[in-house]
Design a protein around this motif. Structure first.
Motif, PDB file in Angstrom:
ATOM      1  N   GLN A 116       0.822  -1.206   0.000  1.00  0.00           N
ATOM      2  CA  GLN A 116       0.000   0.000   0.000  1.00  0.00           C
ATOM      3  C   GLN A 116       0.861   1.264   0.000  1.00  0.00           C
ATOM      4  OE1 GLN A 116      -2.463   1.326   3.521  1.00  0.00           O
ATOM      5  NE2 GLN A 116      -4.137   0.742   2.122  1.00  0.00           N
ATOM      6  N   ALA A 117       2.008   1.214   0.658  1.00  0.00           N
ATOM      7  CA  ALA A 117       2.874   2.385   0.766  1.00  0.00           C
ATOM      8  C   ALA A 117       3.486   2.812  -0.567  1.00  0.00           C
ATOM      9  CB  ALA A 117       3.979   2.116   1.782  1.00  0.00           C
ATOM     10  N   VAL A 118       3.661   1.882  -1.499  1.00  0.00           N
ATOM     11  CA  VAL A 118       4.386   2.216  -2.739  1.00  0.00           C
ATOM     12  C   VAL A 118       3.554   2.115  -4.011  1.00  0.00           C
ATOM     13  CG1 VAL A 118       6.582   1.495  -1.708  1.00  0.00           C
ATOM     14  CG2 VAL A 118       5.277  -0.143  -3.089  1.00  0.00           C
ATOM     15  N   LEU A 119       2.413   1.444  -3.958  1.00  0.00           N
ATOM     16  CA  LEU A 119       1.704   1.124  -5.204  1.00  0.00           C
ATOM     17  C   LEU A 119       1.151   2.339  -5.935  1.00  0.00           C
ATOM     18  CD1 LEU A 119      -0.181  -2.241  -4.584  1.00  0.00           C
ATOM     19  CD2 LEU A 119       1.418  -1.702  -6.435  1.00  0.00           C
ATOM     20  N   THR A 120       0.634   3.324  -5.232  1.00  0.00           N
ATOM     21  CA  THR A 120       0.047   4.476  -5.915  1.00  0.00           C
ATOM     22  C   THR A 120       1.088   5.187  -6.776  1.00  0.00           C
ATOM     23  OG1 THR A 120      -1.615   4.823  -4.201  1.00  0.00           O
ATOM     24  CG2 THR A 120      -1.103   6.703  -5.606  1.00  0.00           C
ATOM     25  N   ASN A 121       2.266   5.395  -6.209  1.00  0.00           N
ATOM     26  CA  ASN A 121       3.331   6.062  -6.957  1.00  0.00           C
ATOM     27  C   ASN A 121       3.798   5.220  -8.135  1.00  0.00           C
ATOM     28  OD1 ASN A 121       6.341   6.834  -7.456  1.00  0.00           O
ATOM     29  ND2 ASN A 121       5.489   8.559  -6.305  1.00  0.00           N
ATOM     30  N   MET A 122       3.900   3.916  -7.930  1.00  0.00           N
ATOM     31  CA  MET A 122       4.323   3.039  -9.023  1.00  0.00           C
ATOM     32  C   MET A 122       3.313   3.066 -10.167  1.00  0.00           C
ATOM     33  SD  MET A 122       5.923  -0.355  -7.134  1.00  0.00           S
ATOM     34  CE  MET A 122       7.498  -0.287  -6.273  1.00  0.00           C
ATOM     35  N   GLY A 154      -1.590 -17.090   2.301  1.00  0.00           N
ATOM     36  CA  GLY A 154      -2.114 -15.736   2.176  1.00  0.00           C
ATOM     37  C   GLY A 154      -1.226 -14.852   1.334  1.00  0.00           C
ATOM     38  N   VAL A 155       0.086 -14.950   1.516  1.00  0.00           N
ATOM     39  CA  VAL A 155       1.018 -14.150   0.721  1.00  0.00           C
ATOM     40  C   VAL A 155       0.922 -14.520  -0.752  1.00  0.00           C
ATOM     41  CG1 VAL A 155       3.449 -13.603   0.317  1.00  0.00           C
ATOM     42  CG2 VAL A 155       2.590 -13.794   2.653  1.00  0.00           C
ATOM     43  N   HIS A 156       0.816 -15.814  -1.041  1.00  0.00           N
ATOM     44  CA  HIS A 156       0.631 -16.235  -2.429  1.00  0.00           C
ATOM     45  C   HIS A 156      -0.644 -15.627  -3.009  1.00  0.00           C
ATOM     46  CE1 HIS A 156       3.896 -19.162  -2.145  1.00  0.00           C
ATOM     47  NE2 HIS A 156       3.663 -19.547  -3.382  1.00  0.00           N
ATOM     48  N   GLY A 157      -1.732 -15.731  -2.273  1.00  0.00           N
ATOM     49  CA  GLY A 157      -3.017 -15.252  -2.786  1.00  0.00           C
ATOM     50  C   GLY A 157      -3.056 -13.755  -2.992  1.00  0.00           C
ATOM     51  N   LEU A 158      -2.553 -12.994  -2.026  1.00  0.00           N
ATOM     52  CA  LEU A 158      -2.599 -11.541  -2.160  1.00  0.00           C
ATOM     53  C   LEU A 158      -1.649 -11.069  -3.263  1.00  0.00           C
ATOM     54  CD1 LEU A 158      -0.022  -9.781  -0.734  1.00  0.00           C
ATOM     55  CD2 LEU A 158      -0.984 -10.858   1.301  1.00  0.00           C
ATOM     56  N   SER A 159      -0.527 -11.745  -3.431  1.00  0.00           N
ATOM     57  CA  SER A 159       0.430 -11.351  -4.475  1.00  0.00           C
ATOM     58  C   SER A 159      -0.168 -11.508  -5.863  1.00  0.00           C
ATOM     59  CB  SER A 159       1.717 -12.187  -4.369  1.00  0.00           C
ATOM     60  OG  SER A 159       2.361 -11.974  -3.135  1.00  0.00           O
ATOM     61  N   GLU A 160      -0.824 -12.633  -6.094  1.00  0.00           N
ATOM     62  CA  GLU A 160      -1.421 -12.864  -7.412  1.00  0.00           C
ATOM     63  C   GLU A 160      -2.595 -11.922  -7.657  1.00  0.00           C
ATOM     64  OE1 GLU A 160      -2.184 -14.546 -11.206  1.00  0.00           O
ATOM     65  OE2 GLU A 160      -0.425 -14.283  -9.917  1.00  0.00           O
ATOM     66  N   THR A 161      -3.370 -11.651  -6.611  1.00  0.00           N
ATOM     67  CA  THR A 161      -4.494 -10.731  -6.763  1.00  0.00           C
ATOM     68  C   THR A 161      -4.023  -9.334  -7.146  1.00  0.00           C
ATOM     69  OG1 THR A 161      -5.803 -11.948  -5.135  1.00  0.00           O
ATOM     70  CG2 THR A 161      -6.482  -9.702  -5.602  1.00  0.00           C
ATOM     71  N   VAL A 162      -3.045  -8.806  -6.403  1.00  0.00           N
ATOM     72  CA  VAL A 162      -2.561  -7.459  -6.681  1.00  0.00           C
ATOM     73  C   VAL A 162      -1.833  -7.412  -8.025  1.00  0.00           C
ATOM     74  CG1 VAL A 162      -1.117  -5.559  -5.851  1.00  0.00           C
ATOM     75  CG2 VAL A 162      -2.440  -6.915  -4.224  1.00  0.00           C
ATOM     76  N   ARG A 163      -1.137  -8.487  -8.367  1.00  0.00           N
ATOM     77  CA  ARG A 163      -0.487  -8.516  -9.688  1.00  0.00           C
ATOM     78  C   ARG A 163      -1.511  -8.288 -10.782  1.00  0.00           C
ATOM     79  NH1 ARG A 163      -0.237 -11.040 -13.990  1.00  0.00           N
ATOM     80  NH2 ARG A 163      -1.637 -12.693 -13.257  1.00  0.00           N
ATOM     81  N   GLU A 164      -2.648  -8.974 -10.690  1.00  0.00           N
ATOM     82  CA  GLU A 164      -3.695  -8.810 -11.695  1.00  0.00           C
ATOM     83  C   GLU A 164      -4.234  -7.375 -11.699  1.00  0.00           C
ATOM     84  OE1 GLU A 164      -6.695 -11.716 -10.935  1.00  0.00           O
ATOM     85  OE2 GLU A 164      -5.375 -13.428 -11.324  1.00  0.00           O
ATOM     86  N   GLU A 165      -4.320  -6.774 -10.526  1.00  0.00           N
ATOM     87  CA  GLU A 165      -4.890  -5.434 -10.418  1.00  0.00           C
ATOM     88  C   GLU A 165      -3.989  -4.357 -11.014  1.00  0.00           C
ATOM     89  OE1 GLU A 165      -7.428  -6.231  -6.280  1.00  0.00           O
ATOM     90  OE2 GLU A 165      -5.518  -5.149  -6.223  1.00  0.00           O
ATOM     91  N   VAL A 166      -2.669  -4.555 -10.980  1.00  0.00           N
ATOM     92  CA  VAL A 166      -1.756  -3.484 -11.404  1.00  0.00           C
ATOM     93  C   VAL A 166      -0.998  -3.790 -12.691  1.00  0.00           C
ATOM     94  CG1 VAL A 166      -1.481  -2.720  -9.023  1.00  0.00           C
ATOM     95  CG2 VAL A 166       0.198  -4.306  -9.997  1.00  0.00           C
ATOM     96  N   SER A 167      -1.198  -4.950 -13.267  1.00  0.00           N
ATOM     97  CA  SER A 167      -0.428  -5.318 -14.463  1.00  0.00           C
ATOM     98  C   SER A 167      -0.649  -4.348 -15.624  1.00  0.00           C
ATOM     99  CB  SER A 167      -0.769  -6.749 -14.897  1.00  0.00           C
ATOM    100  OG  SER A 167      -2.141  -6.862 -15.222  1.00  0.00           O
TER     101      SER A 167
END
Length: 243
Positions: A116-122, A154-167
């Motif tokens: 959350q801390a870095v995604l908006t800027n990225m 949980g880390v696997h699941g959240l990583s794949e979810t966010v990857r799809e959201e920001v790709s």
């Protein structure tokens, strides 16, 4: 040309320390976070472009503020490595619930706080990489690992979810899942039977597990790919590890 900022959590030992050494060798400015700041300061690094801060990743505001302070000096974070984690082995029938909470808070909420801390800027820059350190225990089960397995699934699941959201923003989210390695993860285990069982399992591999430097090399390999290429996941373990 100045290199971009790299942020590494859990940098005092194990995977985090080895990752820091690799990026330091190539003169990347870094923010190294860990609860044991004094231990980070003893690493064999050139600290000229290194900011070290004692931050608990479960404290989202402190985490975010530390990143902002480093970015004020070195520019936006281009790589975040969410490496901080704890592994408290124990059988769910008798393990203290506070150990479950510690693992979920650090291994899952800590990763979410960093993202959350870095995604908006990225997303605004359409450039950036997040590498989340998980475990083979995020893919399969292990005896006496129930709560730890839950956190890493949980880390696997959240990583794949966010990857799809920001790709679509050209932002990469990747995951590295190591097997057993020679780190300090076991030093906080309070269940002696679980620890003995683990050591007996380790003996089946000749008494040695994986050198963490190879996990660091896998992280660096992911980042060194062009921004247009995302290695979504690397599972890495000692050859002798059969599970």
């Amino acid at each position: 040309m100045n290199k971009p900022l790299v942020v590494i959590t859990g940098a005092s030992s194990g995977f985090g320390a080895e990752i820091a050494k690799l990026f330091n060798q190539e003169d990347y400015p870094m923010l190294l976070l860990g609860r044991r700041k004094e231990k980070i300061m003893k690493l064999p690094l050139n600290f000229e472009k290194v900011v070290v801060d004692s931050v608990d990743v479960t404290d989202g505001e402190a985490f975010k503020n530390s990143i902002k302070e480093a970015e004020a000096v070195y520019g936006p974070t281009d790589l975040l490595i969410n490496n901080a984690g704890v592994m408290l082995l124990g059988n769910v029938q008798n393990q203290e619930p506070n150990e479950w909470k510690t693992m979920i808070d650090t291994n899952v909420l800590g990763v979410l706080n960093g993202m959350q801390a870095v995604l908006t800027n990225m997303k605004d820059r359409k450039h950036g990489t997040i590498i989340n350190m998980s475990s083979l225990a995020g893919r399969k089960t292990f005896v006496n690992h129930a709560a730890y397995v839950a956190s890493k699934f949980g880390v696997h699941g959240l990583s794949e979810t966010v990857r799809e959201e920001v790709s679509s923003y050209n932002v990469r989210v990747s995951l590295v899942a190591p097997g057993a390695a020679e780190t300090e993860l076991l030093t906080h285990v309070t269940d002696q039977q679980a620890l003995s069982d683990y050591e007996a399992w380790k003996d089946t591999m000749g008494g040695f597990t994986m050198n963490p430097v190879h996990v660091a090399e896998a992280v660096k390999f992911i980042y060194d790919m062009p921004q247009e290429v995302n290695i979504r996941e690397i599972d890495i373990a000692a050859t002798r590890q059969d599970g």
